[in-house]
Design an enzyme around this catalytic site. Structure first.
Site, PDB file in Angstrom:
ATOM      1  N   CYS A 143     -51.231  12.751 -11.688  1.00 34.35           N
ATOM      2  CA  CYS A 143     -51.274  11.358 -12.129  1.00 34.35           C
ATOM      3  C   CYS A 143     -50.543  11.191 -13.460  1.00 34.35           C
ATOM      4  O   CYS A 143     -51.098  11.471 -14.524  1.00 34.35           O
ATOM      5  CB  CYS A 143     -52.728  10.917 -12.251  1.00 34.35           C
ATOM      6  N   CYS A 165     -52.199   8.826 -15.960  1.00 40.59           N
ATOM      7  CA  CYS A 165     -53.391   9.350 -16.654  1.00 40.59           C
ATOM      8  C   CYS A 165     -52.984  10.340 -17.735  1.00 40.59           C
ATOM      9  O   CYS A 165     -53.560  10.364 -18.814  1.00 40.59           O
ATOM     10  CB  CYS A 165     -54.322  10.089 -15.695  1.00 40.59           C
ATOM     11  N   ASP A 166     -52.018  11.186 -17.439  1.00 45.21           N
ATOM     12  CA  ASP A 166     -51.771  12.341 -18.307  1.00 45.21           C
ATOM     13  C   ASP A 166     -50.428  12.332 -19.019  1.00 45.21           C
ATOM     14  O   ASP A 166     -50.172  13.191 -19.857  1.00 45.21           O
ATOM     15  CB  ASP A 166     -51.872  13.627 -17.464  1.00 45.21           C
TER      16      ASP A 166
END
Ligand code: NDP
Length: 313
Positions: free
Chosen positions: A135, A138-139
């Site tokens: 992701c 997200c990261d």
């Protein structure tokens, strides 16, 4: 927390929330359990540009927040928790939430979506949380001014690579075929991005690094006579190679296809079990779009409503 409901919805992506909006407006007093990833896969995407009604685009998390509000506004009870087991052998149907609470339901709408796939390399587990991610949204933040690689050649991979190029200094795309499978517009975006280098006909076979991921072992033209081993230095390794439907807990009761997607009685959302309906990516190996998921969510709620009124429940 109720023990008995008329309509239980599992999953909180566009399918689940749309089913909830329709079910709530039909007075089914639905309860929706958000599942493992509240908001579903769209919370891991950046800009959604193709959902009708948002001419300027909208971020995935914002769209899911809006859908949740809309579902709650009409009386859906949205709860955190996920279905961990089901018993569909009798009616009312039974669903266990978080391994502890059993809830009985006259109808169950399955909208548990799909989950990102991994290559299956031991190193993906070894470096989990230390440079391996599925992701970018997200990261990606952790890789500002660093080097990353995205595996895959579909729309997701192009989208993730484009997003990461706004943060990282360099983005490799590791594509096993000599071409991208993505749509033309996405292909153009990555091809014209000076920070993205596409490594066609490359397979990732391992990762290395003493302190988290420091690089990847690749093989160019794997299996061919001229195959070549190459190492690239990267700090982050992002998977974007497709998804697996979240159907594990249903497989003893619900008919699945050979990949694991739920089979529905087209054009309805009925499954092989009376009172159980499926919508969204969990039953859609083909279109997998937010708008198609929302459309089937609407159909599932209407099918559930008709079933309940036919049965006098
Ligand atoms: P896809 O199935 O379209 O693409 C998967 C990619 O990963 C392919 O390039 C595939 O290679 C590659 N791949 C699969 N397994 C492996 C493996 N073991 N090793 C190396 N490479 C592998 O998945 P997506 O998630 O990209 O897209 C799913 C659907 O969602 C599509 O319909 C897509 O159009 C849609 N989508 C739309 C978006 C948008 O419109 N904004 C954004 C994201 C997705 P190969 O080609 O060789 O099979």
């Amino acid at each position: 927390m109720r023990d008995k409901v008329r309509c239980l919805i599992l999953g909180s992506g566009p399918a689940g929330y749309t089913a909830a909006i329709y079910a709530a407006r039909a007075n089914l007093e639905p309860v929706l359990y958000e599942g493992m990833e509240p908001g579903g896969q769209l919370t891991t995407t950046t800009e959604v540009e193709n959902f009708p009604g948002y001419p300027e685009g909208v971020t995935g998390p914002q769209m899911m927040e809006d859908l949740k509000k809309q579902a709650e506004r009409y009386g859906t009870e949205v709860l955190s928790g996920r279905g961990t087991a089901v018993d569909f052998s009798t009616h009312p149907l039974k669903v266990t939430i978080d391994d502890e609470h059993v809830i009985e339901a006259d109808t169950v709408i399955i909208s548990t979506g799909a989950t990102a796939k991994y290559l299956g390399l031991e190193d993906e587990t070894k470096y989990s949380g230390q440079g391996v991610s599925a992701c970018a949204t997200c990261d990606g933040f952790f890789y500002r001014k660093k080097k990353v690689a995205v595996v895959g050649g579909g729309d997701t991979a192009c989208e993730e690579a484009t997003y990461l190029s706004g943060l990282a200094d360099k983005v490799y795309m590791i594509v096993r075929k000599p071409y991208l499978r993505a749509s033309e517009i996405m292909k153009e975006r990555v091809m014209n991005n000076p920070k993205i280098e596409i490594l066609f006909e490359h397979n990732a076979v391992g990762l290395f690094g003493n302190n988290g991921v420091e690089g990847a072992h690749l093989i160019k033209r794997m299996g061919e006579q001229d195959e070549e081993k190459i190492d690239i230095a990267i700090d982050g390794f992002f998977l974007a190679i497709g998804h697996k439907p979240n159907t594990e807990i249903f497989k003893n009761y619900i008919e699945l296809d050979n990949i694991g997607y739920i089979k529905t009685e087209h054009p309805s959302t009925r499954t092989n079990i009376e009172g159980v309906f499926a919508c969204g990516d969990v039953a859609d190996p083909i279109y997998r779009q937010a708008v198609t998921a929302a459309g089937t969510g609407c159909r599932a709620a209407m099918d559930a409503e008709r079933y309940l009124s036919e049965k006098g429940l």
